[in-house]
Write a protein that holds these residues in place. Structure first.
Motif, mmCIF file in Angstrom:
data_model
loop_
_atom_site.group_PDB
_atom_site.id
_atom_site.type_symbol
_atom_site.label_atom_id
_atom_site.label_comp_id
_atom_site.label_asym_id
_atom_site.label_seq_id
_atom_site.Cartn_x
_atom_site.Cartn_y
_atom_site.Cartn_z
ATOM 1 N N LYS A 56 0.828 -1.204 0.000
ATOM 2 C CA LYS A 56 0.000 0.000 0.000
ATOM 3 C C LYS A 56 0.861 1.253 0.000
ATOM 4 O O LYS A 56 0.589 2.221 -0.735
ATOM 5 N N THR A 57 1.926 1.254 0.789
ATOM 6 C CA THR A 57 2.842 2.395 0.836
ATOM 7 C C THR A 57 3.552 2.568 -0.489
ATOM 8 O O THR A 57 3.738 3.690 -0.978
ATOM 9 N N ALA A 58 3.963 1.460 -1.092
ATOM 10 C CA ALA A 58 4.677 1.513 -2.364
ATOM 11 C C ALA A 58 3.813 2.135 -3.466
ATOM 12 O O ALA A 58 4.308 2.914 -4.288
ATOM 13 N N LYS A 59 2.543 1.822 -3.474
ATOM 14 C CA LYS A 59 1.652 2.403 -4.482
ATOM 15 C C LYS A 59 1.573 3.920 -4.338
ATOM 16 O O LYS A 59 1.463 4.654 -5.323
ATOM 17 N N GLN A 60 1.637 4.404 -3.101
ATOM 18 C CA GLN A 60 1.617 5.843 -2.860
ATOM 19 C C GLN A 60 2.931 6.494 -3.288
ATOM 20 O O GLN A 60 2.960 7.646 -3.724
ATOM 21 N N THR A 61 4.024 5.737 -3.188
ATOM 22 C CA THR A 61 5.346 6.252 -3.563
ATOM 23 C C THR A 61 5.569 6.177 -5.065
ATOM 24 O O THR A 61 6.461 6.844 -5.602
ATOM 25 N N ASN A 62 4.756 5.390 -5.750
ATOM 26 C CA ASN A 62 4.964 5.121 -7.163
ATOM 27 C C ASN A 62 4.519 6.280 -8.066
ATOM 28 O O ASN A 62 3.767 6.100 -9.021
ATOM 29 N N HIS A 63 4.967 7.472 -7.742
ATOM 30 C CA HIS A 63 4.739 8.676 -8.545
ATOM 31 C C HIS A 63 6.035 9.468 -8.519
ATOM 32 O O HIS A 63 6.658 9.631 -7.454
ATOM 33 N N GLU A 64 6.459 9.938 -9.645
ATOM 34 C CA GLU A 64 7.789 10.543 -9.759
ATOM 35 C C GLU A 64 8.062 11.608 -8.711
ATOM 36 O O GLU A 64 9.087 11.567 -8.016
ATOM 37 N N ALA A 65 7.150 12.568 -8.557
ATOM 38 C CA ALA A 65 7.382 13.662 -7.602
ATOM 39 C C ALA A 65 7.463 13.140 -6.172
ATOM 40 O O ALA A 65 8.330 13.548 -5.394
ATOM 41 N N GLN A 66 6.536 12.215 -5.819
ATOM 42 C CA GLN A 66 6.527 11.659 -4.473
ATOM 43 C C GLN A 66 7.802 10.861 -4.208
ATOM 44 O O GLN A 66 8.414 10.956 -3.139
ATOM 45 N N PHE A 67 8.202 10.059 -5.198
ATOM 46 C CA PHE A 67 9.408 9.247 -5.048
ATOM 47 C C PHE A 67 10.631 10.129 -4.812
ATOM 48 O O PHE A 67 11.433 9.877 -3.903
ATOM 49 N N LEU A 68 10.782 11.170 -5.619
ATOM 50 C CA LEU A 68 11.944 12.044 -5.486
ATOM 51 C C LEU A 68 11.924 12.805 -4.162
ATOM 52 O O LEU A 68 12.971 13.001 -3.528
ATOM 53 N N ASP A 69 10.736 13.218 -3.727
ATOM 54 C CA ASP A 69 10.635 13.902 -2.427
ATOM 55 C C ASP A 69 11.103 12.978 -1.300
ATOM 56 O O ASP A 69 11.864 13.389 -0.407
ATOM 57 N N GLU A 70 10.633 11.735 -1.331
ATOM 58 C CA GLU A 70 11.010 10.785 -0.277
ATOM 59 C C GLU A 70 12.491 10.431 -0.355
ATOM 60 O O GLU A 70 13.161 10.274 0.678
ATOM 61 N N LEU A 71 13.014 10.304 -1.578
ATOM 62 C CA LEU A 71 14.434 10.008 -1.749
ATOM 63 C C LEU A 71 15.296 11.131 -1.173
ATOM 64 O O LEU A 71 16.249 10.876 -0.423
ATOM 65 N N ASN A 72 14.956 12.358 -1.503
ATOM 66 C CA ASN A 72 15.739 13.495 -1.007
ATOM 67 C C ASN A 72 15.637 13.627 0.511
ATOM 68 O O ASN A 72 16.606 13.966 1.191
ATOM 69 N N GLU A 73 14.459 13.332 1.050
ATOM 70 C CA GLU A 73 14.260 13.427 2.493
ATOM 71 C C GLU A 73 15.008 12.320 3.240
ATOM 72 O O GLU A 73 15.420 12.489 4.395
ATOM 73 N N SER A 74 15.226 11.182 2.575
ATOM 74 C CA SER A 74 15.839 10.020 3.234
ATOM 75 C C SER A 74 17.322 10.208 3.534
ATOM 76 O O SER A 74 17.870 9.533 4.411
ATOM 77 N N ASN A 75 17.984 11.100 2.780
ATOM 78 C CA ASN A 75 19.448 11.262 2.909
ATOM 79 C C ASN A 75 20.194 9.969 2.596
ATOM 80 O O ASN A 75 21.270 9.703 3.138
ATOM 81 N N LEU A 76 19.615 9.162 1.719
ATOM 82 C CA LEU A 76 20.297 7.952 1.273
ATOM 83 C C LEU A 76 21.604 8.308 0.564
ATOM 84 O O LEU A 76 22.618 7.627 0.721
ATOM 85 N N LEU A 77 21.544 9.385 -0.207
ATOM 86 C CA LEU A 77 22.701 9.846 -0.976
ATOM 87 C C LEU A 77 22.958 11.312 -0.660
ATOM 88 O O LEU A 77 22.014 12.064 -0.381
#
Length: 366
Positions: free
Chosen positions: A230-251
């Motif tokens: 269910k969470t993945a479906k919500q993340t499966n949008h380009e803008a949402q994915f990039l927002d979460e990626l940037n917030e994660s500090n993975l890179l």
């Protein structure tokens, strides 16, 4: 058309099995549509150092036999932010078998298929439509009148376990999660050869720089977020994915839409297994993801695909001249691998204790 063995699928497990059987003189046929091999980007780019022994068993001395220097790069270790916000690094030098490689998975798939076909294995670029057992397997294909006759039938159709389900095998799901996967054009100075993973409240992130360049001549990085479906479906949008990626500090950089090289892919990353792995009486075996699907956290998917393909081939060869098949060795091996992997997976997830209130992490401790 009559064969000693028909394998449904064309991935690493199918190729490993087909090569060993063909080298032993058996007639082998792969059944898989072209779409299983041809794609711009493919998931699963990590190959551990221990895999070289399996490639050798298949007749491949080293990766340079089938891949160019631009299609493979050494993995020098991994960096993880797991159990704390501090990044910890494990260097490949600490592993006797080395850190393995990051590969261009699409190129690897194509190279294996070419190698298999050059060895004399026949391939039908079609889907298996039906399979009936009557002293031997009678196999029909889509969009052709050809009927294949084979003593052995192997399912290498991946997580879908298409043929296993067709012959009545049941599947058990142990843990559910879904990956949202992106391929991003990185900066020119991105030369990192580590694998990165980071735990977050609703799942975990993964990234690695691939040994390929974009059309602009820049490095390409794969990034994936693993979470509940269910969470993945919500993340499966380009803008949402990039927002979460940037917030994660993975890179240590920020990412934007212009760096996306392909549409996001939603991939099942659940842990599952067949209730039974083989049917000795009928000469049927399931291999690779079709028999066991591991959590990608273990980075063992590619290794297990090759390993199970090799073990299945050895069992087929052992039984080839016998009246009654015995797949006990194969069944015990796969069962042992499953339990060892499950034990390691649970221990690693248990080491992350910061998100006790998270629905995702609660499923890991159940």
């Amino acid at each position: 058309m009559k064969f000693d063995c028909v394998i449904a699928g064309a991935g690493p497990s199918a190729c490993a099995c087909a090569l060993i059987l063909r080298q032993a003189g058996l007639s082998v046929c792969l059944v898989a549509p072209e779409s299983e091999v041809e794609s711009e980007f493919s998931v699963g780019e990590s190959l551990p150092g221990a895999a070289i022994a399996l490639l050798n068993r298949m007749g491949i001395r080293c990766l340079s036999d089938i891949l160019s220097p631009l299609q493979v790069s050494a993995c020098t270790g991994n960096a993880s932010s797991w159990g704390s916000n501090i990044w910890h690094r494990n260097d490949a030098v600490q592993n006797p078998q080395g850190g393995g490689w990051h590969i261009d998975r699409t190129a690897f798939n194509r190279a294996l298929i070419n190698y298999v076909e050059q060895s004399g294995v026949m391939r039908f670029k079609s889907k298996l439509a039906n399979a009936m057992f009557d002293s031997s397997w009678k196999i029909s294909l889509e969009n052709t009148t050809a009927v294949l006759d084979s003593r052995f039938l192997l399912d290498a159709t991946g997580r879908a376990s298409v043929v296993s389900r067709l012959v009545g095998f049941k599947k058990q799901y142990i843990d559910s999660q879904t990956a949202v996967v992106a391929w991003l054009e990185s900066a020119k100075d991105d030369k990192e050869q580590l694998t990165r993973i980071k735990a977050v409240h609703d799942g975990w992130w993964y990234s690695a720089r691939l040994p390929i360049l974009s059309k602009n001549g820049l490095p390409v990085r794969v990034v994936a977020k693993f979470s509940l479906p269910k969470t993945a479906k919500q993340t499966n949008h380009e803008a949402q994915f990039l927002d979460e990626l940037n917030e994660s500090n993975l890179l240590p950089v920020r990412w934007h839409g212009k760096q996306m090289l392909a549409p996001l892919q939603l991939k099942d990353a659940s842990v599952s297994r067949l209730v039974q792995f083989s049917d000795a009486q009928k000469g049927f075996l399931a291999i690779g993801d079709a028999v066991l699907s591991f959590d990608p956290l273990s980075s063992q998917g590619m290794f297990f695909a090759l390993y199970s393909g090799v073990k299945a081939a050895e069992n087929v060869l052992f039984n080839h001249d016998k009246l009654n098949n015995d797949f006990t060795d194969y069944d015990r091996t796969i069962e042992s691998v499953f339990h060892a992997n499950q034990k390691s997976r649970k221990l690693y997830y248990a080491s992350e204790h910061r998100f006790a209130d998270s629905a995702f992490w609660r499923t890991k401790f159940a």
